[in-house]
Scaffold this active site. Structure first.
Site, PDB file in Angstrom:
ATOM      1  CG  ASP A  91      -0.352  -0.596   2.459  1.00 52.58           C
ATOM      2  OD1 ASP A  91       0.883  -0.539   2.595  1.00 52.58           O
ATOM      3  OD2 ASP A  91      -1.107  -1.125   3.286  1.00 52.58           O
ATOM      4  CG  ASN A  96      -9.019  -2.100  11.762  1.00 47.04           C
ATOM      5  OD1 ASN A  96      -8.055  -2.745  11.320  1.00 47.04           O
ATOM      6  ND2 ASN A  96      -9.433  -0.975  11.209  1.00 47.04           N
ATOM      7  CG  HIS A 118      -5.846  -2.662   8.657  1.00 47.18           C
ATOM      8  ND1 HIS A 118      -5.955  -1.324   8.989  1.00 47.18           N
ATOM      9  CD2 HIS A 118      -4.548  -2.974   8.871  1.00 47.18           C
ATOM     10  CE1 HIS A 118      -4.784  -0.863   9.377  1.00 47.18           C
ATOM     11  NE2 HIS A 118      -3.908  -1.845   9.318  1.00 47.18           N
ATOM     12  CD  GLU A 145      -8.813   0.471   7.664  1.00 46.69           C
ATOM     13  OE1 GLU A 145      -8.677  -0.513   8.420  1.00 46.69           O
ATOM     14  OE2 GLU A 145      -8.241   1.556   7.861  1.00 46.69           O
TER      15      GLU A 145
HETATM   16  C1  F6R Z   1       1.473  -1.793   6.061  1.00 43.29           C
HETATM   17  C2  F6R Z   1       0.146  -2.381   6.111  1.00 43.29           C
HETATM   18  C3  F6R Z   1      -0.643  -2.450   7.376  1.00 43.29           C
HETATM   19  C4  F6R Z   1       0.190  -2.782   8.615  1.00 43.29           C
HETATM   20  C5  F6R Z   1      -0.675  -2.788   9.858  1.00 43.29           C
HETATM   21  C6  F6R Z   1       0.123  -3.020  11.110  1.00 43.29           C
HETATM   22  O1  F6R Z   1       1.976  -1.819   4.758  1.00 43.29           O
HETATM   23  O2  F6R Z   1      -0.327  -2.783   5.098  1.00 43.29           O
HETATM   24  O3  F6R Z   1      -1.662  -3.427   7.221  1.00 43.29           O
HETATM   25  O4  F6R Z   1       0.808  -4.020   8.441  1.00 43.29           O
HETATM   26  O5  F6R Z   1      -1.352  -1.562   9.977  1.00 43.29           O
HETATM   27  O6  F6R Z   1       0.968  -1.934  11.337  1.00 43.29           O
HETATM   28  P1  F6R Z   1       2.073  -1.968  12.479  1.00 43.29           P
HETATM   29  O7  F6R Z   1       3.086  -2.956  12.051  1.00 43.29           O
HETATM   30  O8  F6R Z   1       2.656  -0.565  12.487  1.00 43.29           O
HETATM   31  O9  F6R Z   1       1.386  -2.328  13.738  1.00 43.29           O
END
Ligand code: F6R
Length: 241
Positions: free
Chosen positions: A67, A136, A138, A143
């Site tokens: 992303d 959540n 994701h 989401e």
């Molecule tokens: C990042 C991504 C997100 C993260 C997720 C966890 O490229 O796609 O899904 O993997 O938000 O983020 P952290 O590792 O910061 O807890």
């Protein structure tokens, strides 16, 4: 599903990096799907160490990032382009032309989504996809409520994701409202998936994702349907299993 619980964060980083490194050694032209965020930083450090100390060769690999925020430039310090350069690409011998990160600075995000999907198809799909997980549930920026059939698309970030990611920005008002995210279907097409989670605050969602009902309300629960997932958790994130 193969679940590996490590006693320490460092041990988890090593095991996850070794899994990727072994794949690259066996298949030097591996197509890697990569994640950003706090979780994989230590794993990337370990991959850099393996490159420097034991000649792990990135010259033939291709990467696709999950992303990118819409509306900030690649050189913005909070962009995922900048994150990937800083945490991995600037320190290994990857060819810049083999790096694919959605372009969130484009004038036509929809076209960007189509061409990103096209590029993944052209290289024959993703071999190993690294995923973190949001509180959540994701994966990527898909989401809760995102259909499992989704392909790469423009997505709106939820308030909880903006709050979680505001730690990297000056204030929550600076966190972009939208992003381009690889779709759930696209992620599910990866041949192998490595899901990584660390810390007590991820324990509840990890339990739901791996052992709860399979529902778009918990996007990561779709991974229960994938035939080749390895989960790496530290003992805190795995404490509710
Ligand atoms: C990042 C991504 C997100 C993260 C997720 C966890 O490229 O796609 O899904 O993997 O938000 O983020 P952290 O590792 O910061 O807890």
């Amino acid at each position: 599903m193969n679940i590996i619980i490590s006693d320490t964060e460092k041990a988890l980083d090593r095991k996850a990096a070794d899994e990727i490194a072994n794949h690259i050694r066996r298949h030097p032209a591996t197509v890697l799907g990569l994640a950003t965020g706090g979780t994989p930083v230590g794993m990337y450090k370990e991959l850099i160490r393996l490159h420097k100390d034991s000649d792990l060769d990135f010259s033939r690999i291709t990467t696709f990032n999950l992303d990118e925020y819409i509306g900030i430039d690649h050189d913005h310090p909070c962009s995922y382009h900048a994150y990937m350069d800083e945490n991995l690409f600037d320190h290994v011998n990857i060819s810049k032309e083999n790096i694919n990160i959605p372009d969130g600075a484009t004038d036509s995000p929809e076209k960007e989504c189509e061409s990103f999907e096209e590029k993944i198809k052209e290289v024959g799909g993703i071999d190993v996809q690294v995923l973190g997980i949001g509180h959540n549930g994701h994966i990527g920026f898909n989401e809760p409520g995102t259909p499992f059939e989704s392909t790469t698309s423009v997505v709106e970030l939820t308030q909880s994701t903006k709050e979680a990611n505001s730690r990297y920005f000056d204030s929550i008002d600076d966190v972009p409202t939208h992003a381009i995210s690889m779709g759930i279907k696209t992620i599910m097409h990866a041949k192998k998936i490595l899901l990584i989670a660390k810390g007590e605050d991820k324990a509840e969602i990890m339990e739901k994702a791996l052992f709860g009902p399979i529902t778009p309300e918990v996007p990561a629960s779709v991974l229960q349907l994938h035939p080749n997932v390895t989960v790496f958790v530290d003992k805190e994130a795995g404490s509710k299993f």
